[in-house]
Design an enzyme around this catalytic site. Structure first.
Site, mmCIF file in Angstrom:
data_model
loop_
_atom_site.group_PDB
_atom_site.id
_atom_site.type_symbol
_atom_site.label_atom_id
_atom_site.label_comp_id
_atom_site.label_asym_id
_atom_site.label_seq_id
_atom_site.Cartn_x
_atom_site.Cartn_y
_atom_site.Cartn_z
ATOM 1 N N ASP A 70 0.828 -1.178 0.087
ATOM 2 C CA ASP A 70 0.034 0.047 0.041
ATOM 3 C C ASP A 70 0.796 1.272 0.098
ATOM 4 O OD1 ASP A 70 -2.667 1.393 0.376
ATOM 5 O OD2 ASP A 70 -1.745 1.937 2.231
ATOM 6 N N VAL A 89 -3.624 9.032 -4.735
ATOM 7 C CA VAL A 89 -2.919 8.619 -5.815
ATOM 8 C C VAL A 89 -3.433 8.678 -7.247
ATOM 9 C CG1 VAL A 89 -1.457 6.635 -6.692
ATOM 10 C CG2 VAL A 89 -1.285 7.174 -4.342
ATOM 11 N N LEU A 149 -6.826 6.076 2.251
ATOM 12 C CA LEU A 149 -7.400 6.979 1.620
ATOM 13 C C LEU A 149 -6.227 7.160 0.426
ATOM 14 C CD1 LEU A 149 -9.113 9.806 3.665
ATOM 15 C CD2 LEU A 149 -10.128 8.152 2.142
ATOM 16 N N ARG A 150 -5.016 6.486 0.599
ATOM 17 C CA ARG A 150 -4.026 6.641 -0.081
ATOM 18 C C ARG A 150 -4.368 6.407 -1.755
ATOM 19 N NH1 ARG A 150 -0.415 3.655 3.850
ATOM 20 N NH2 ARG A 150 0.808 5.459 4.600
ATOM 21 N N GLY A 151 -5.223 5.280 -1.996
ATOM 22 C CA GLY A 151 -5.489 5.085 -3.388
ATOM 23 C C GLY A 151 -6.354 6.018 -4.116
#
Length: 430
Positions: free
Chosen positions: A237, A323, A318-320
């Site tokens: 991740d 990005v 919330l990284r997705g």
């Protein structure tokens, strides 16, 4: 002895017990200078790599916006993973650094200055600057945490009685690229230290009375063969993008790649010179894209769609979402535009999410395909029309079945098969 730990908080230098209380000394590096012509074999040109378009695009987008978070490249042996990464550095521009500084400090940006240079800058000193190529630092599998983060210089401590910090690989990679080949075989603790520094842009060393913080802003790229093992989901991740590469099957591309490789091995300098114009053109395109990036806009509707897809796929954190937004804007900037469209999101969403989904070993559909299918379902009007018609047909069939059941057997449970015992008329117990 204590081990090194990467932290984000700034900590003031502290005196070391048993030694005279001198200020912290950082071992200086030799004056940075571009390598002499002909002193190093040139890398295989990036523009001559055939196929692997998804991998090349992910690498270029990270050059346009390093905040995307790096690239994880997984694939079979001999699929140009390492070649592409080493070729990427030739597309990056020369950078201005402070002469003799081991952290590749910028002479103008305090956020990219090492501790000594930052102190000199605050005192108003004029910083001597030289140009150097954007660094590419390769992290070997046998590296230790001391070598990665840096450690105390024992020799100076014993002979001169001063605390001297010896910078590690993270310091050398500042403002450049850190490449980990066979990242899936590297110790998880070391990978976590590197990824933490990559995300924060800082490396903090606390050891033997030495406390130092220095910038560690780099593009993190990892590669590996999935047949040799997988990374933990927590580490997956942390990479911004993930791409899977396979052996070229197109005969024309495969043949051209073999011919180019043979020509390169026969005379690397001549082969590199033959495509220098293409390389320079791509370098100029990347520079223009980095300058244009702040002008790129993305609509609220697309941002809502991105978050909706991540939610439907049960993506943790919330990284997705972040990005995908960054990658889409980087793609638009790379192609010379200033507004993100639906097609731009479609082109990057798979590489940004496929490594963030939970894997089911019994599921024959890979995660990248799942992302693409869901995106089509939510954005393609034709797919939405067919699904609406299918849902309407199911509702009508259920309604007819219910009406038929009411007519043929009053009181029969809904969905009961014809002739099935309904439980009506059971004699009571005496």
């Amino acid at each position: 002895m204590q081990t090194l730990h990467g932290h984000r908080a700034f900590t003031a230098a502290r005196p070391c017990r048993g030694l005279r209380q001198h200020s912290l000394v950082v071992r200086s590096a030799a004056a940075a200078a571009p390598p002499a012509a002909g002193s190093k074999k040139p890398n295989f040109p990036f523009v001559k790599i055939q196929g692997q378009e998804e991998m090349k695009l992910a690498l270029l987008l990270n050059v346009v916006d390093p905040n995307i978070g790096g690239v994880l490249i997984m694939g079979d042996r001999g699929t140009a993973k390492s070649v592409a990464v080493r070729a990427l550095v030739d597309l990056l521009p020369m950078i201005d650094v402070v002469e003799g500084d081991p952290f590749n400090s910028s002479p103008t940006d305090p956020k990219l200055m090492g501790p000594d240079v930052l102190d000199r800058w605050r005192r108003g000193e004029k910083l001597p600057a030289v140009q150097m190529r954007t660094p590419l630092v390769e992290l070997p599998l046998g590296a230790t945490e001391d070598r990665i983060c840096g450690t105390i210089d024992i020799e100076k401590a014993l002979t001169q009685g001063v605390k001297a910090y010896e910078p590690g690989l993270l310091a050398k990679a500042n403002r450049g690229i850190l490449y980990v080949d066979e990242v899936n075989l590297l110790d998880d603790g070391l990978v976590d230290v590197v990824l933490d520094s990559s995300a924060s842009g800082l490396n903090t060393v606390e050891r033997e009375g030495v406390s130092i913080v220095h910038p560690a802003k780099f593009i993190m790229i990892g590669s590996g063969n999935p047949a040799e093992g997988e990374l933990r989901p927590q580490l997956l991740d942390r990479f911004g993008c993930s791409v899977n590469v396979s052996t070229l099957q197109d005969t024309q591309q495969r043949t051209q790649m073999v011919l180019d490789r043979m020509a390169y091995e026969a005379d690397p300098d001549a082969f590199a010179a033959s495509c220098r114009a293409e390389q320079d053109k791509l370098t100029d395109k990347l520079k223009a894209a980095r300058d244009r990036l702040k002008q790129v806009k993305i609509s609220d509707e697309l941002q809502i769609l991105i978050s909706d897809i991540c939610s439907r796929l049960d993506v943790d954190g919330l990284r997705g979402d972040i990005v995908i937004n960054r990658a889409a804007k980087a793609l638009v900037s790379y192609e010379g535009r200033t507004e993100v469209k639906l097609d731009d999101v479609e082109r990057v969403i798979s590489s940004c999410l496929n490594h963030r989904l939970r894997k089911d070993p019994l599921d024959p559909i890979d995660n990248g395909t799942k992302v693409k299918v869901l995106f089509k379902r939510l954005t393609d009007p034709e797919v939405q029309r067919r699904e609406a018609e299918a849902a309407k047909a199911r509702e009508e069939a259920a309604k007819k079945a219910k009406e038929s059941g009411t007519a043929t057997g009053a009181g029969r449970p809904a969905g009961a098969k014809a002739g099935a015992w309904s439980g009506i008329g059971i004699p009571g117990r005496r």
